[in-house]
Scaffold this motif. Structure first.
Motif, PDB file in Angstrom:
ATOM      1  N   ARG A 164       0.819  -1.204   0.000  1.00  0.00           N
ATOM      2  CA  ARG A 164       0.000   0.000   0.000  1.00  0.00           C
ATOM      3  C   ARG A 164       0.860   1.263   0.000  1.00  0.00           C
ATOM      4  O   ARG A 164       0.491   2.277  -0.582  1.00  0.00           O
ATOM      5  CB  ARG A 164      -0.930  -0.007   1.216  1.00  0.00           C
ATOM      6  CG  ARG A 164      -2.086  -0.974   1.092  1.00  0.00           C
ATOM      7  CD  ARG A 164      -3.105  -0.725   2.175  1.00  0.00           C
ATOM      8  NE  ARG A 164      -2.612  -1.157   3.478  1.00  0.00           N
ATOM      9  CZ  ARG A 164      -2.837  -2.358   3.996  1.00  0.00           C
ATOM     10  NH1 ARG A 164      -3.532  -3.248   3.306  1.00  0.00           N
ATOM     11  NH2 ARG A 164      -2.379  -2.676   5.183  1.00  0.00           N
ATOM     12  N   THR A 165       2.021   1.189   0.646  1.00  0.00           N
ATOM     13  CA  THR A 165       2.913   2.354   0.694  1.00  0.00           C
ATOM     14  C   THR A 165       3.652   2.555  -0.623  1.00  0.00           C
ATOM     15  O   THR A 165       3.725   3.671  -1.149  1.00  0.00           O
ATOM     16  CB  THR A 165       3.922   2.198   1.846  1.00  0.00           C
ATOM     17  OG1 THR A 165       3.218   2.027   3.080  1.00  0.00           O
ATOM     18  CG2 THR A 165       4.827   3.420   1.951  1.00  0.00           C
ATOM     19  N   ARG A 167       2.975   1.012  -3.641  1.00  0.00           N
ATOM     20  CA  ARG A 167       2.049   0.954  -4.782  1.00  0.00           C
ATOM     21  C   ARG A 167       2.769   0.466  -6.052  1.00  0.00           C
ATOM     22  O   ARG A 167       2.843   1.164  -7.063  1.00  0.00           O
ATOM     23  CB  ARG A 167       1.407   2.322  -5.043  1.00  0.00           C
ATOM     24  CG  ARG A 167       0.631   2.856  -3.864  1.00  0.00           C
ATOM     25  CD  ARG A 167      -0.219   4.047  -4.239  1.00  0.00           C
ATOM     26  NE  ARG A 167      -1.285   3.656  -5.141  1.00  0.00           N
ATOM     27  CZ  ARG A 167      -2.451   3.153  -4.728  1.00  0.00           C
ATOM     28  NH1 ARG A 167      -2.679   2.952  -3.438  1.00  0.00           N
ATOM     29  NH2 ARG A 167      -3.383   2.832  -5.605  1.00  0.00           N
ATOM     30  N   ASP A 169       3.432  -1.986  -9.476  1.00  0.00           N
ATOM     31  CA  ASP A 169       2.594  -2.528 -10.542  1.00  0.00           C
ATOM     32  C   ASP A 169       2.630  -4.051 -10.571  1.00  0.00           C
ATOM     33  O   ASP A 169       1.672  -4.685 -10.992  1.00  0.00           O
ATOM     34  CB  ASP A 169       3.046  -1.971 -11.896  1.00  0.00           C
ATOM     35  CG  ASP A 169       3.008  -0.463 -11.938  1.00  0.00           C
ATOM     36  OD1 ASP A 169       1.911   0.095 -11.809  1.00  0.00           O
ATOM     37  OD2 ASP A 169       4.080   0.161 -12.076  1.00  0.00           O
ATOM     38  N   GLU A 208      -6.832  -3.863  -6.702  1.00  0.00           N
ATOM     39  CA  GLU A 208      -5.919  -2.774  -7.035  1.00  0.00           C
ATOM     40  C   GLU A 208      -5.336  -2.885  -8.436  1.00  0.00           C
ATOM     41  O   GLU A 208      -4.593  -1.999  -8.861  1.00  0.00           O
ATOM     42  CB  GLU A 208      -4.772  -2.737  -6.015  1.00  0.00           C
ATOM     43  CG  GLU A 208      -5.209  -2.470  -4.592  1.00  0.00           C
ATOM     44  CD  GLU A 208      -5.791  -1.072  -4.421  1.00  0.00           C
ATOM     45  OE1 GLU A 208      -5.316  -0.148  -5.111  1.00  0.00           O
ATOM     46  OE2 GLU A 208      -6.728  -0.908  -3.625  1.00  0.00           O
ATOM     47  N   VAL A 210      -3.081  -5.006  -9.414  1.00  0.00           N
ATOM     48  CA  VAL A 210      -1.658  -5.366  -9.318  1.00  0.00           C
ATOM     49  C   VAL A 210      -1.471  -6.788  -9.829  1.00  0.00           C
ATOM     50  O   VAL A 210      -2.214  -7.699  -9.452  1.00  0.00           O
ATOM     51  CB  VAL A 210      -1.164  -5.250  -7.863  1.00  0.00           C
ATOM     52  CG1 VAL A 210       0.300  -5.642  -7.757  1.00  0.00           C
ATOM     53  CG2 VAL A 210      -1.383  -3.834  -7.343  1.00  0.00           C
TER      54      VAL A 210
END
Length: 457
Positions: A164-165, A167, A169, A208, A210
């Protein structure tokens, strides 16, 4: 106070309070293992919180409002891996890569970082190696980029917080069996921990966008260690196969929601890492003995790719009453069936012989199109007569000795001709329209007696 335990099925993940020989859910025998009960230390967070999402809950949408043209694929930098994935990795997908220890899973994942870091941010999470160890391996492989971030951590909560920090791909987790969630009281690698960690990563990928690559170990049976439900959660399941004493590695797709299954990619392990083998047929046939009894070439379909493989057989008189039977790369029961057909329908007394069948190059042939080549190789060894070096054989053998047609025969014949073969033994009857390549003589036979007469007479 005695700790409570439950029993899990390693095939389907079903939970029972006591041990049973047969799983009541999937019917598998002797698959129940004892694990401590999954006692929650705190209230489980919602799916949105676990994946880093916030805000309103997901609302149902009409199927007509959903766009399918925004599926983003990107290249991993290795064309063989892109082929197995169905044309490249899909954004927001969860890919499971399994293989035996030391086969090259971590090397493969670290090598794709070199290309991925050119246009994306990659986080490599390792629960087995320190950051310094990964750095040393990356230098050996020539992987250097400011967009590659390393994290040596096994706590799932800390990993999700780092994601989360940062981010990123793309996230690579090595391996899923070393990760654990502090919300469960069980040890890392247990059935509950593997399921919980995989579900959290799946929700991260879907929520997200990802792309997550997860490395998994295999057990002694060759399947992914942990519950079978793990393979149902992920989008793609890739198996990295190969013999320990051989340099070639085969990446095989067992499940793919975005492409064809049973597709393969071929690599060769070198000092500088894995190198791609774009023409596996030529590589697998390199060094093939000519004018030698007991060998025949066939063409099998690995996904949508035709691959030529050499089948070798050795039949020798047995010193005991019952002949010994061994097969490598070819289904043992199928080989025994073909030996019985060869004796009953082909007229060769092979029951008193030791029989050894081997597929060169580490391939595992599991389709019936290789039957005819196996029969020809065994008959060639029994009669001690060589098969012409320019001949290949394709066809399925039935119990009455007849030859049945196979799928994608035109593609197989094109690959046979491209590799320089001038003759090909095929079934007399073929389903569908057949395209005959120029310069390739097709020998059509109806049963194995005609096949043996055409090749070994």
């Amino acid at each position: 106070m005695k700790a409570k335990t439950v029993f899990y099925c390693t095939e389907c993940g079903n939970e029972t309070p006591k041990w049973v020989g047969k799983c009541p859910a999937c019917g598998s025998w002797n698959t129940m293992v004892e694990q401590p009960a999954e006692t929650k230390k705190k209230a489980a967070p919602s799916a949105a919180a676990r994946s880093g999402r916030s805000g309103m809950a997901n609302l149902p949408r009409s199927i007509m409002e959903i766009e399918t043209t925004d599926e983003l694929r990107f290249s991993t930098g290795l064309s063989e891996l892109d082929r197995v994935l169905g044309g490249g990795a899909v954004q927001g997908s969860l890919v499971l890569v399994g293989g035996a220890p030391g086969i090259g899973k971590s090397t493969l994942m670290l090598q794709i970082c070199d290309n991925l870091c050119r246009f994306s941010k990659v986080l490599y999470v390792s629960g087995e190696e320190s950051e310094r160890q990964i750095k040393l391996r990356a230098e050996r492989l020539g992987v250097q980029s400011q967009s590659l971030y390393l994290l040596a951590e096994t706590d799932l909560g800390d990993i999700l917080e780092s994601i989360r920090t940062l981010r990123p791909d793309v996230v690579i987790v090595d391996s899923i069996q070393t990760m654990f969630s502090s919300e469960l009281a069980t040890s890392p690698g247990s059935v509950g921990q593997v399921k919980e960690c995989t579900m959290a990563l799946m929700q991260l990928a879907k929520g997200e966008g990802v792309t997550v690559f997860v490395i998994g170990h295999v057990n002694k049976e060759g399947s992914i260690a942990g519950p079978k439900v793990l393979e149902h959660i992920v989008d793609c399941v890739l198996y990295f196969e190969g013999e320990p004493h051989m340099s070639y590695r085969i990446l095989r797709s067992a499940k793919n929601r975005f492409g064809a299954t049973n597709e393969i990619g071929v690599f060769e392990m070198a000092d500088s890492g894995l190198t791609q083998v774009p023409n596996p047929s030529e590589t697998l046939l390199a060094g093939r003995p000519l004018d030698t009894p007991g060998t025949c070439v066939t063409c099998v379909m690995e996904g949508v790719r035709p691959v030529l493989a050499e089948i070798q057989a050795l039949l020798a008189p047995s010193a005991y009453g019952n002949g010994r039977r061994t097969s490598n790369g070819f289904d043992y029961n199928r080989a025994m069936l073909l030996l019985a057909v060869l004796e009953k329908r082909g007229g060769l007394l092979v029951s008193g012989c030791d029989a050894y069948l081997n597929v060169i190059g580490g391939l595992n042939l599991d389709e019936p199109a290789a039957d005819l080549a196996a029969v020809i190789a065994m008959a060639s060894s029994f009669r001690d007569r060589a098969v012409p070096g320019t001949l290949a054989a394709i066809g399925e053998v039935g119990l009455t000795g007849e030859l049945r047609s196979v799928s994608a025969l035109s593609q197989r014949l094109s690959e046979v001709r491209r590799l320089g073969f001038t003759q090909c033994l095929i079934p007399a009857r073929n389903s569908g329209k057949l395209t005959e390549p120029d310069g390739l003589q097709l020998i059509r036979v109806r049963n194995i007696r005609e096949a043996l007469a055409a090749v070994l007479s």
